[in-house]
Write a protein that holds these residues in place. Structure first.
Motif, short mmCIF file in Angstrom:
data_model
loop_
_atom_site.label_atom_id
_atom_site.label_comp_id
_atom_site.label_asym_id
_atom_site.label_seq_id
_atom_site.Cartn_x
_atom_site.Cartn_y
_atom_site.Cartn_z
N SER A 174 -1.94 60.49 -2.44
CA SER A 174 -3.21 59.83 -2.69
C SER A 174 -4.02 60.50 -3.80
O SER A 174 -4.99 59.92 -4.30
N LEU A 175 -3.66 61.72 -4.18
CA LEU A 175 -4.34 62.40 -5.28
C LEU A 175 -3.83 61.93 -6.64
O LEU A 175 -4.33 62.36 -7.68
N GLY A 176 -2.84 61.06 -6.61
CA GLY A 176 -2.26 60.59 -7.85
C GLY A 176 -1.22 61.55 -8.42
O GLY A 176 -0.80 61.41 -9.57
N LEU A 177 -0.79 62.51 -7.60
CA LEU A 177 0.20 63.48 -8.03
C LEU A 177 1.60 63.01 -7.65
O LEU A 177 1.80 62.32 -6.65
N SER A 178 2.58 63.42 -8.44
CA SER A 178 3.97 63.12 -8.12
C SER A 178 4.77 64.41 -8.12
O SER A 178 4.34 65.42 -8.69
N ASP A 179 5.91 64.37 -7.49
CA ASP A 179 6.81 65.52 -7.47
C ASP A 179 7.50 65.60 -8.82
O ASP A 179 8.49 64.93 -9.08
N ASN A 180 6.97 66.46 -9.70
CA ASN A 180 7.54 66.58 -11.05
C ASN A 180 8.48 67.77 -11.17
O ASN A 180 8.86 68.16 -12.27
N THR A 181 8.86 68.34 -10.01
CA THR A 181 9.73 69.52 -10.01
C THR A 181 11.04 69.30 -9.27
O THR A 181 11.99 70.07 -9.44
N GLY A 182 11.09 68.28 -8.40
CA GLY A 182 12.24 68.08 -7.53
C GLY A 182 12.24 69.03 -6.34
O GLY A 182 13.20 69.10 -5.58
N LEU A 183 11.11 69.75 -6.13
CA LEU A 183 11.02 70.75 -5.06
C LEU A 183 9.98 70.38 -4.00
O LEU A 183 9.70 71.16 -3.10
#
Length: 254
Positions: free
Chosen positions: A73-82
């Motif tokens: 909901s913060l608009g963040l995505s998993d950009n690390t695969g971790l």
């Protein structure tokens, strides 16, 4: 049939090894690393990159999510695969987990010039470990227990429901402030440490190794105090403040 099982086992081990070996790196050897995650192990090393990897070994891998990316909901995505989002804002690197519960168990290798900050408020957390760090450390937690191993300071640590265990290296930089409201504080210092001490507890007890002479009579294996102790060891020096409200304070010699 037996050979087939052996081959299958080897393949599974190789796959697990590949999952564990996944890393995400940020070229940074100064500034701040701000961690907003539930579980983490932070280790100091000689290098020029902040290196993130997983300690989970892919045990919670969701096969249905293959080819998709996690968002929140913060608009963040998993950009690390971790299972975390890492954002480089110039002088600050922010790290946030994507899941509210069942936080990923992250390992972070940090160059010596980076200040480390850990903040976590949710009850869905775990232990935060800091090892072999000459970096400045800042911790503000609600439910996390904190382990500090072979650190130098400066450091400011406060947790409400967790405990704190800390072992310092032979070189210590002040100020040192460690507070737990409901847990215990257990600190080990080199015997030769020169320090001005403030040890306090509201409803617990204070125990100090007899090798640290604070001019109060020893009563056994450790010296037993209550309420508050202000004094010097080895003539005084760096400022060390250890406090609990409802827990006990232990000061040991290395």
């Amino acid at each position: 049939m037996k050979n087939k099982k052996i081959i299958t086992g080897i393949v599974l081990l190789l796959i697990a090894g590949c999952v564990q070996a996944q890393e995400f790196k940020v070229a940074k050897n100064s500034g701040r690393l701000e961690l907003y995650v539930g579980k983490v192990t932070v280790e100091g090393y000689d290098g020029n990159e902040i290196i993130f990897s997983s300690k989970d070994g892919g045990k919670d891998r969701d096969e249905r999510a293959e080819g998709l990316r996690s968002v929140n909901s913060l608009g963040l995505s998993d950009n690390t695969g971790l299972g975390i989002n890492v954002t480089d804002k110039g002088n600050v690197v922010e790290v946030r987990q994507l899941k509210k519960t069942n936080a990923p168990n992250i390992r972070v290798q940090v160059p010596k010039g980076v200040i480390v900050s850990f903040t976590h408020e949710s009850q869905y957390g775990g232990e935060a470990v800091f090892k072999n760090l000459t970096n400045e450390i800042e911790v503000s937690a609600q439910y996390n227990s904190i382990e500090l191993d072979n650190v130098t300071g400066p450091l400011t640590v406060k947790t409400i429901y967790g405990h704190v265990e800390a072992t310092f290296s032979s070189t210590i930089k002040d100020p040192i402030s460690i507070v737990s409201v409901y847990g215990y504080v257990d600190v080990t210092l080199p015997q030769a440490t020169k320090a001005d001490l403030k040890l306090s507890t509201s409803y617990g007890e204070i125990f100090v190794a007899p090798e640290f002479d604070i001019k109060i009579e020893a009563t056994g294996g450790m010296v037993h105090y209550s309420d508050k102790v202000v004094g010097k060891i080895n003539g005084g020096g760096i400022n060390i403040d250890l406090a609990c409200n409802y827990g006990k304070v232990y000061l040991r010699k290395k």
